[in-house]
Structures are given as structure tokens and as C-alpha cells.
Motif scaffolding. Structure first.
Motif, PDB file in Angstrom:
ATOM      1  N   GLU A 226      44.129  25.691  19.261  1.00  0.00           N
ATOM      2  CA  GLU A 226      44.709  26.671  20.183  1.00  0.00           C
ATOM      3  C   GLU A 226      43.689  27.751  20.532  1.00  0.00           C
ATOM      4  OE1 GLU A 226      49.291  26.506  18.482  1.00  0.00           O
ATOM      5  OE2 GLU A 226      47.808  27.835  17.542  1.00  0.00           O
ATOM      6  N   ASN A 227      43.631  28.112  21.805  1.00  0.00           N
ATOM      7  CA  ASN A 227      42.716  29.161  22.260  1.00  0.00           C
ATOM      8  C   ASN A 227      43.482  30.166  23.131  1.00  0.00           C
ATOM      9  OD1 ASN A 227      40.087  30.353  22.560  1.00  0.00           O
ATOM     10  ND2 ASN A 227      40.108  29.641  24.679  1.00  0.00           N
ATOM     11  N   PRO A 228      43.701  31.395  22.619  1.00  0.00           N
ATOM     12  CA  PRO A 228      43.238  31.954  21.346  1.00  0.00           C
ATOM     13  C   PRO A 228      43.994  31.350  20.165  1.00  0.00           C
ATOM     14  CG  PRO A 228      44.713  33.492  22.418  1.00  0.00           C
ATOM     15  CD  PRO A 228      44.510  32.374  23.399  1.00  0.00           C
ATOM     16  N   GLY A 229      43.374  31.464  18.983  1.00  0.00           N
ATOM     17  CA  GLY A 229      43.987  30.837  17.825  1.00  0.00           C
ATOM     18  C   GLY A 229      43.617  31.510  16.525  1.00  0.00           C
ATOM     19  N   ALA A 230      44.217  31.035  15.438  1.00  0.00           N
ATOM     20  CA  ALA A 230      44.087  31.652  14.113  1.00  0.00           C
ATOM     21  C   ALA A 230      42.641  31.656  13.624  1.00  0.00           C
ATOM     22  CB  ALA A 230      44.975  30.911  13.116  1.00  0.00           C
ATOM     23  N   ILE A 231      42.132  32.824  13.268  1.00  0.00           N
ATOM     24  CA  ILE A 231      40.724  32.974  12.900  1.00  0.00           C
ATOM     25  C   ILE A 231      40.397  32.257  11.589  1.00  0.00           C
ATOM     26  CG2 ILE A 231      38.998  34.665  12.160  1.00  0.00           C
ATOM     27  CD1 ILE A 231      40.202  36.579  14.239  1.00  0.00           C
ATOM     28  N   GLY A 232      41.241  32.434  10.567  1.00  0.00           N
ATOM     29  CA  GLY A 232      40.964  31.796   9.281  1.00  0.00           C
ATOM     30  C   GLY A 232      40.901  30.293   9.390  1.00  0.00           C
ATOM     31  N   ALA A 233      41.792  29.706  10.190  1.00  0.00           N
ATOM     32  CA  ALA A 233      41.787  28.255  10.368  1.00  0.00           C
ATOM     33  C   ALA A 233      40.554  27.803  11.135  1.00  0.00           C
ATOM     34  CB  ALA A 233      43.059  27.819  11.095  1.00  0.00           C
ATOM     35  N   GLN A 234      40.142  28.564  12.140  1.00  0.00           N
ATOM     36  CA  GLN A 234      38.908  28.236  12.859  1.00  0.00           C
ATOM     37  C   GLN A 234      37.755  28.095  11.883  1.00  0.00           C
ATOM     38  OE1 GLN A 234      37.865  30.867  16.132  1.00  0.00           O
ATOM     39  NE2 GLN A 234      40.015  31.281  16.588  1.00  0.00           N
ATOM     40  N   ASN A 235      37.602  29.086  11.014  1.00  0.00           N
ATOM     41  CA  ASN A 235      36.485  29.089  10.074  1.00  0.00           C
ATOM     42  C   ASN A 235      36.589  27.944   9.069  1.00  0.00           C
ATOM     43  OD1 ASN A 235      35.542  31.385  11.336  1.00  0.00           O
ATOM     44  ND2 ASN A 235      36.392  32.795   9.831  1.00  0.00           N
ATOM     45  N   ALA A 236      37.799  27.678   8.580  1.00  0.00           N
ATOM     46  CA  ALA A 236      37.987  26.623   7.580  1.00  0.00           C
ATOM     47  C   ALA A 236      37.640  25.258   8.153  1.00  0.00           C
ATOM     48  CB  ALA A 236      39.430  26.634   7.078  1.00  0.00           C
ATOM     49  N   ILE A 237      38.064  24.995   9.374  1.00  0.00           N
ATOM     50  CA  ILE A 237      37.810  23.685   9.983  1.00  0.00           C
ATOM     51  C   ILE A 237      36.340  23.552  10.381  1.00  0.00           C
ATOM     52  CG2 ILE A 237      38.393  22.198  11.937  1.00  0.00           C
ATOM     53  CD1 ILE A 237      41.225  23.387  11.810  1.00  0.00           C
ATOM     54  N   ARG A 238      35.747  24.623  10.864  1.00  0.00           N
ATOM     55  CA  ARG A 238      34.307  24.580  11.165  1.00  0.00           C
ATOM     56  C   ARG A 238      33.507  24.286   9.899  1.00  0.00           C
ATOM     57  NH1 ARG A 238      34.898  29.367  14.950  1.00  0.00           N
ATOM     58  NH2 ARG A 238      34.507  28.564  17.044  1.00  0.00           N
ATOM     59  N   ALA A 239      33.897  24.918   8.804  1.00  0.00           N
ATOM     60  CA  ALA A 239      33.167  24.714   7.546  1.00  0.00           C
ATOM     61  C   ALA A 239      33.245  23.271   7.081  1.00  0.00           C
ATOM     62  CB  ALA A 239      33.718  25.640   6.466  1.00  0.00           C
TER      63      ALA A 239
END
Length: 506
Positions: A226-239
Motif C-alpha cells: 500500500e502506498n502510503p503504507g505502514a513504515i515498520g512493515a516496509q522496513n521488515a519486508i525490505r530487510a
């Protein structure tokens, strides 16, 4: 300074019994080095000579000699009836060893070589949102209303009756009574048919997102997001190596058609269907079925983040995506950070049955386990009905705080910020008046002790809309009222500044 009953621990002292140096000399040198390096601070008490002699395996006579030497040097001082202390004249070597050496070697040291993905992905991470308790910080429960007395009684009960469980390793997939309590809660309150064995307890929701992503994704796999979307989830999935595909949000939720156009071969989708983070849209039933069908056709999976769906302000809860997932494509992730308090760092994954053995293996081999004592207290809190009572009370409190926010906004923010009504969650959103810049407003508000979050903070690509996210759940009513008045003044000032800047018409 906290008093130590037996004095400081001096485990760093090493004795070489084969050395020609006397034991007293070796021990005195070790204590001297500890003091001068700052390991023992001025005024700190040392153990008694009898205690140190026993700890080091030497005679008490040797330790008396050591203390007498260091007292004579001015490093220690004896206080009658109170013990032996590091001398007050010692301030990390100010009076004894001269000024500290400059740290040129440390300051000029080259940056360490950090392997991928820490550098590559870390550069793309979004800084997490502020969590200071003030108007209008998002994602905070009403910690001022938490039933501390009940929680303390529950905690004391477990320490009295289950000490062997509290101090051990426990079940790595989660405390069994808690897994049963979560499964029962999901069945009764969320309409999700599940078994306790499908529940895996995690160190918060973000930990759950990373576990799922690491299990499912190869580096570069496409992830609808989702854009905009949850920041913590963005980082977790990128990692975990996921390649995020930012998809717009419309009135029905995630734009699945756009996802099929951009990445038809996606591997994973991340959604917040009950209360989209941050725009607050509820995904329509039709869009949910479209998403589920797309995932099944692409042999893809879905993470449903139900971060605040427990808090609804109508007569009936909004159904979850998982409750209509008949093809077992959805990983449902919940958290106690919003329902109880964030410091618990406790969440859970509800996994589709085919993934239960895989996750059991991962948890049993290397994944960290959530603290067992916290799990046990939450389990008891749920089993005895306190959790349900707490949720009902919080819904009433949040309804009141939400209404205070909307009433105050209608009085003080017309023409400046238009708030969107919401029937669920812990925050709402507002559209700024024409001419106001969301980032400038955010900076001005922060300088005045108010937290508002711009839409762009959650975005991975530029948005066609701007606005602010305002949390109300963790803010007492009087602070909401004061915050709205101050925000109105900030918006009026910013709007005035916009009109008076060069190139702008007055």
C-alpha cells in the motif's frame, strides 16, 4: 547511587600463581587499573576484605595488605563502620593520571565494512514514527487508563505459582495457554476459524512481518504494498529482500488492478484492510475477493496487518480478510501493542495450516522467543476476562476522545484542516487547506510541542494527495482540546506566511 550490599563485583581481577610477582602486588595493580579506567567510580564501595579474599581464593591477610597499599596511594579511603570506598578525589583519573588522551585514533578510524543487506537495504529504510506521548501522536493506546493494579496482581500470581515456567525457556512457538487464548479470542471476536497450533507468538508485529517475508521471499521477489503504507512493515519486508511495488489506495482499498498491471507475478501482498495505515480506508468486500483471487491465481500470499481493528465505534466489528480466506492464502498478524501497551513487544502470527510445520521448524531452530513471563501474564489476563473488559472500556474511552477531537476541529479548524470521520482505529486523517504544505506544518507543530504526521512520511513514491495523520487514542481529552487550538494557530500562521511570501498574491 544504588547501594550494593556486598560492594562492587571485581570479576576482572586476574591472578597468575606462577608469576614471580607477589599476589598482593598483582591484585593491587588490577584494582588500580580498574579505578583509573573508570570501572570503579569515586565514592563506590568495595567488597569487604573477607569477601574479596574468598572470591579470589587468597588469604584475608593478602587482601588487607592490598587495601592498605591503595589507601596509602590515595585511591581508596576507609570509612569507620561503613567499609572501604574509592576515594572522592578520583574522577576518572583527573587528579592522578592527568587529562585523558585525545581520541584521535577512534575518530579517524575507517568505517567498518558491513555486509549486504544492512547497507543496501538500510539506506532505503524509513525512520520510524515518533512515539512521544502528546497530541497527536499516532499508534499509542491510552496508557494513562491502563489497569495497572489488575496487571500487577496477575503478574504476582504467576511469579508465586509458576516460577519454574517464568524462569525457564518455555515453548519456543509460544506459551501454550496464550496460544489457546489468542485462538479463542480470534474465533469469538474476529470470526476467524483457527486452532492454537496455528498461532506463533512473536516479539511484536514487525518481527512477524519479517519472519513471514524471510520465509516466503527470495531477494528481488515482488511485493504489493500500500502506498502510503505502514513504515515498520516496509522496513521488515525490505530487510528480507522483498522488492516493494507501491500501489495506490482508492475508496475500496488497495488498487489490485494496478498491481496486476505492474507486477502480475507478485509473490506477496501486504495490506491493512480494516483501517488502512494511514489513510483509514476500509477495504470493500468486493475488493477483498478480488485480492484473494489474484493471490490464488499468482500462487502468492497475503499478510493482513490487523494493528488496531479491535477498536471499532459502531455496533459490530468490521470482518477481517482472514475470515473469508477459504483458500488459506492469508497470514494474519496481530499485536498487543495497541490493545495493551507497546513495551510488551508481543505479537503473533496466525499461519495457514500448510505453513505450520515450516514455522515450527524455524522457531525451534533459531528464531528468538518472546519473553515467557510476559506471555504468561497476558494469557492469564485473557483467560480471566480482564482483556475483554479492558477492550470494552478502551472502546468507550477512544470513542469519547475521538468525539472530542471532531468537536474541537469543527470549532477551531474550519477552512484550515478537514478531518475525515472514522468508525475504527486509533487515528484519523485531515486534508489541509489549499496553500498549506504538510511538511512545513509538521515542523512548525513539532516546534510547538505537537506531533502531526504528513501523508508523505508513509509514502514510497510521490502521492497525489497531501494531509496530516492525527492520533487521538493516547491523548487525554483536555490535551486534545489544547492541541487543536494550538494547531489552529499554527495553521493560520503558516497560511498567512504562504500568502506573504514573494511570488504569492496577498
Amino acid at each position: 547511587m544504588v547501594k550494593r550490599a556486598a560492594g562492587a563485583l571485581l570479576s576482572a581481577i586476574r591472578i597468575d600463581h606462577d608469576s614471580p610477582r607477589l599476589l598482593a602486588t598483582q591484585i593491587a595493580s588490577s584494582i588500580r587499573e580498574i579505578i583509573l579506567s573508570g570501572g570503579l567510580r569515586a565514592g563506590e564501595r568495595l567488597p569487604a576484605t573477607r569477601t574479596l579474599a574468598r572470591d579470589l581464593g587468597v588469604s584475608r591477610t593478602t587482601m588487607v595488605e592490598v587495601f592498605e597499599r591503595l589507601i596509602a596511594e590515595g585511591l581508596l579511603e576507609a570509612r569507620t563502620g561503613a567499609g572501604t570506598y574509592v576515594s572522592d578525589s578520583v574522577r576518572l583519573g583527573e587528579d592522578i593520571s592527568g587529562p585523558p588522551e585525545p581520541k584521535t585514533e577512534l575518530e579517524s578510524a575507517p568505517e567498518p565494512s558491513v555486509p549486504r543487506p544492512a547497507v543496501t537495504f538500510g539506506a532505503d529504510f524509513t525512520v520510524r514514527l515518533p512515539h512521544t506521548i502528546r497530541a497527536f501522536t499516532t499508534a499509542l493506546p491510552a496508557v494513562d487508563m491502563f489497569p495497572v493494579a489488575q496487571w500487577t496482581r496477575q503478574s504476582n500470581k504467576h511469579w508465586r505459582t509458576h516460577r519454574d515456567l517464568m524462569l525457564g525457556y518455555g515453548n519456543v512457538t509460544g506459551f501454550p495457554p496464550l496460544r489457546h487464548a489468542i485462538a479463542a479470542h480470534l474465533k469469538a471476536n474476529q470470526g476467524i476459524n483457527c486452532e492454537p497450533g496455528q498461532i506463533f507468538v512473536t516479539n511484536g508485529a514487525q518481527h512477524g512481518f519479517h519472519i513471514i517475508s524471510s520465509m516466503l521471499l527470495k531477494p528481488g521477489d515482488k511485493v504489493w504494498f500500500e502506498n502510503p503504507g505502514a513504515i515498520g512493515a516496509q522496513n521488515a519486508i525490505r530487510a528480507a529482500g522483498g522488492d516493494l511495488v507501491p500501489l495506490p489506495i482508492d475508496g475500496d482499498g488497495l488498487d489490485v488492478a494496478e498491481g496486476l498491471r505492474q507486477a502480475p507475478g507478485f509473490r506477496l501482498a501486504f495490506v491493512t484492510p480494516l483501517h488502512q495505515q494511514p489513510l483509514g480506508v476500509t477495504m470493500s468486500l468486493e475488493r477483498r475477493f478480488v485480492l484473494l483471487n489474484a493471490a490464488e491465481s499468482a500462487d502468492a500470499w497475503i499478510i493482513e496487518d490487523d494493528y488496531d481493528g479491535e477498536f471499532y465505534y459502531g455496533t459490530h466489528p468490521i470482518p477481517t480478510l482472514k475470515s473469508i480466506d477459504h483458500a488459506d492464502r492469508v497470514f494474519y498478524v496481530g499485536t498487543f501493542s495497541k490493545t495493551l501497551f507497546p513495551a510488551l513487544r508481543l505479537g503473533y502470527i496466525l499461519a495457514p495450516p500448510p505453513f505450520v510445520p515450516v514455522l515450527e521448524h524455524l522457531f525451534e531452530t533459531y528464531l528468538p522467543t518472546a519473553p515467557l513471563n510476559s506471555q504468561a501474564v497476558v494469557a492469564g489476563f485473557m483467560d480471566e476476562g480482564h482483556f475483554a473488559t479492558h477492550l470494552r472500556r478502551m472502546r468507550r474511552i477512544y470513542t469519547e476522545r475521538y468525539q472530542v477531537l471532531m468537536d474541537c476541529a469543527s470549532k477551531h479548524l474550519p477552512g484550515l484542516l478537514t478531518l475525515k470521520p472514522t468508525d475504527t482505529g486509533l487515528h484519523t486523517t485531515g486534508r489541509l487547506a489549499t496553500g498549506l504544505d504538510e511538511n512545513a506544518v509538521t515542523r512548525a507543530a513539532d516546534a510547538d510541542g505537537i506531533t502531526v504526521t504528513p501523508f508523505g512520511r508513509y509514502a514510497m513514491t510521490p502521492l497525489d494527495k497531501t494531509g496530516l495523520v492525527l492520533g487521538f487514542s493516547g491523548v487525554p481529552p483536555e490535551d486534545i482540546e489544547h492541541g487543536v487550538k494550538r494547531l489552529a494557530g499554527i495553521l493560520e500562521t503558516e497560511l498567512s506566511n504562504q500568502h506573504t511570501r514573494p511570488g504569492m498574491e496577498p
